[in-house]
Write a protein that holds these residues in place. Structure first.
Motif, PDB file in Angstrom:
ATOM      1  N   TRP A 113      18.086  64.064  56.255  1.00  0.00           N
ATOM      2  CA  TRP A 113      18.217  64.435  57.376  1.00  0.00           C
ATOM      3  C   TRP A 113      19.781  63.782  57.818  1.00  0.00           C
ATOM      4  O   TRP A 113      20.377  63.628  59.006  1.00  0.00           O
ATOM      5  N   HIS A 114      19.377  61.618  57.162  1.00  0.00           N
ATOM      6  CA  HIS A 114      20.969  61.131  57.483  1.00  0.00           C
ATOM      7  C   HIS A 114      22.374  61.922  57.032  1.00  0.00           C
ATOM      8  O   HIS A 114      23.528  61.833  58.084  1.00  0.00           O
TER       9      HIS A 114
ATOM     10  N   THR B 256      24.891  66.289  70.122  1.00  0.00           N
ATOM     11  CA  THR B 256      25.171  64.930  69.118  1.00  0.00           C
ATOM     12  C   THR B 256      24.683  63.858  69.736  1.00  0.00           C
ATOM     13  O   THR B 256      23.775  63.005  68.807  1.00  0.00           O
TER      14      THR B 256
ATOM     15  N   TRP C 138      27.101  67.013  61.189  1.00  0.00           N
ATOM     16  CA  TRP C 138      27.414  66.674  62.394  1.00  0.00           C
ATOM     17  C   TRP C 138      28.551  65.549  63.446  1.00  0.00           C
ATOM     18  O   TRP C 138      28.745  66.248  64.377  1.00  0.00           O
TER      19      TRP C 138
ATOM     20  N   SER D 279      17.314  61.078  66.829  1.00  0.00           N
ATOM     21  CA  SER D 279      16.820  61.627  65.908  1.00  0.00           C
ATOM     22  C   SER D 279      16.865  60.477  64.629  1.00  0.00           C
ATOM     23  O   SER D 279      16.105  60.283  63.745  1.00  0.00           O
ATOM     24  N   GLY D 280      18.492  60.008  64.531  1.00  0.00           N
ATOM     25  CA  GLY D 280      18.074  59.409  62.947  1.00  0.00           C
ATOM     26  C   GLY D 280      17.771  57.947  63.614  1.00  0.00           C
ATOM     27  O   GLY D 280      17.320  57.323  62.787  1.00  0.00           O
TER      28      GLY D 280
ATOM     29  N   LEU E 192      20.616  64.383  67.765  1.00  0.00           N
ATOM     30  CA  LEU E 192      20.697  64.441  66.532  1.00  0.00           C
ATOM     31  C   LEU E 192      20.713  62.285  66.207  1.00  0.00           C
ATOM     32  O   LEU E 192      20.391  62.289  65.477  1.00  0.00           O
ATOM     33  N   LEU E 193      21.656  61.923  66.495  1.00  0.00           N
ATOM     34  CA  LEU E 193      21.946  60.373  66.073  1.00  0.00           C
ATOM     35  C   LEU E 193      21.096  59.319  67.350  1.00  0.00           C
ATOM     36  O   LEU E 193      20.316  58.973  65.921  1.00  0.00           O
TER      37      LEU E 193
ATOM     38  N   ASP F  40      23.158  64.661  59.896  1.00  0.00           N
ATOM     39  CA  ASP F  40      23.695  63.916  60.945  1.00  0.00           C
ATOM     40  C   ASP F  40      25.038  63.495  60.118  1.00  0.00           C
ATOM     41  O   ASP F  40      25.827  63.680  61.860  1.00  0.00           O
TER      42      ASP F  40
END
Length: 283
Positions: A266-267, A154, A273, A160-161, A157-158, A270
């Motif tokens: 991508w967002h 988690t 997820w 990566s945003g 991924l956050l 996110d």
């Protein structure tokens, strides 16, 4: 003298839809034969996937060349945005069906099977979520905890945003180095997420006894996290293409919809997820 840009670009007749039809035919045929243990099925499936990859490179290559050639007007840009918006909406509905399934199982099906009427049929059934015993009562398993690898994924991924948004800011400021670095880090974080998810699956399957046959919990766990992982792979692939294009000097602050489309996707991944983490792992 600047060339006149038409209100709407009409492309030349293309072979790619026909090529895509052949790809889907071989994929469908190969999958049908493979699940029925016909050896030729895997070969047909491989041919279909190869044709599909060829189509994707060829078709998107044509679109990129047209875009960089300046033949797309503002109207075409708007149509692209609408198309990507509807595509993401279809993905929202795709995952909504899975979350609806999870809601039905947890709040309706499991409590119903635990009432007094069904106790006559399944006296050992416990109406709790998640159950720790598979349907046949002989295959115990452990559920996947939230605050381990899932929590780290988690955070990944956050992050990566954030790096993707940072790359977008670089593009808008014409800072090419920031654009490239932000995209590269985002792609690497996506790859790290997938690597950790593969490790998580190996741990769940081998150490926790959590398999696809581990009741409805195992089925929903692998179905939802697996499809999300597939979307992460697709999103990372899209961003890798954006990175390769940025190395070639593509995209400007005024003309970069392909980058925006990949970022939207991508967002979206996110956000899905985050909801998965709460309802599949945590609660």
């Amino acid at each position: 003298m600047a060339t006149h840009q038409p209100d709407y670009f009409v492309p030349q007749p293309s072979k790619w839809p026909l090529v895509g039809a052949f790809a889907l035919f071989f994929i469908g045929l190969g999958a049908s034969l493979a699940v029925n243990a016909v050896s030729a099925g895997w070969g047909a499936l491989a041919v279909g996937v190869a044709i599909l990859i060829y189509m994707l490179f060829g078709w998107f290559g044509d679109v990129i060349r047209e875009s960089e050639g300046g033949v797309y007007s503002k109207r075409v840009d708007i149509s692209f945005r609408w198309g990507m918006g509807w595509f993401i909406f279809s993905e929202v509905m795709f995952f909504a069906a899975f979350f609806g399934t999870l809601f039905y199982v947890r709040t309706i099906s499991v409590p119903e099977l635990g009432n007094m009427e069904h106790k006559l049929l399944w006296p050992d059934f416990r109406a709790m979520w998640p159950n720790s015993v598979a349907p046949n009562g002989t295959e115990p398993y452990q559920v996947m905890g939230a605050f381990g690898l899932p929590a780290w994924n988690t955070l990944i991924l956050l992050t990566s945003g954030v790096t993707l948004t940072w790359a977008h800011w670089g593009l808008m400021k014409n800072n090419r180095s920031q654009l490239k670095l932000g995209l590269l880090v985002t792609v690497l974080l996506g790859a790290l997420f997938l690597g950790l998810q593969m490790y998580e699956y190996a741990h769940a399957w081998g150490d926790l006894g959590l398999t696809l046959s581990s009741g409805v919990y195992g089925a929903t766990f692998y179905m939802m996290t697996g499809f999300h992982g597939m979307h992460v792979f697709i999103g990372a692939l899209m961003l890798a293409v954006m990175y390769a294009r940025s190395l070639k000097g593509h995209f400007t602050a005024e003309h970069h919809f392909a980058f925006e489309a990949a970022a939207w996707y991508w967002h979206f991944v996110d956000v899905v997820w985050l909801i998965l983490f709460v309802f599949v792992y945590w609660l």
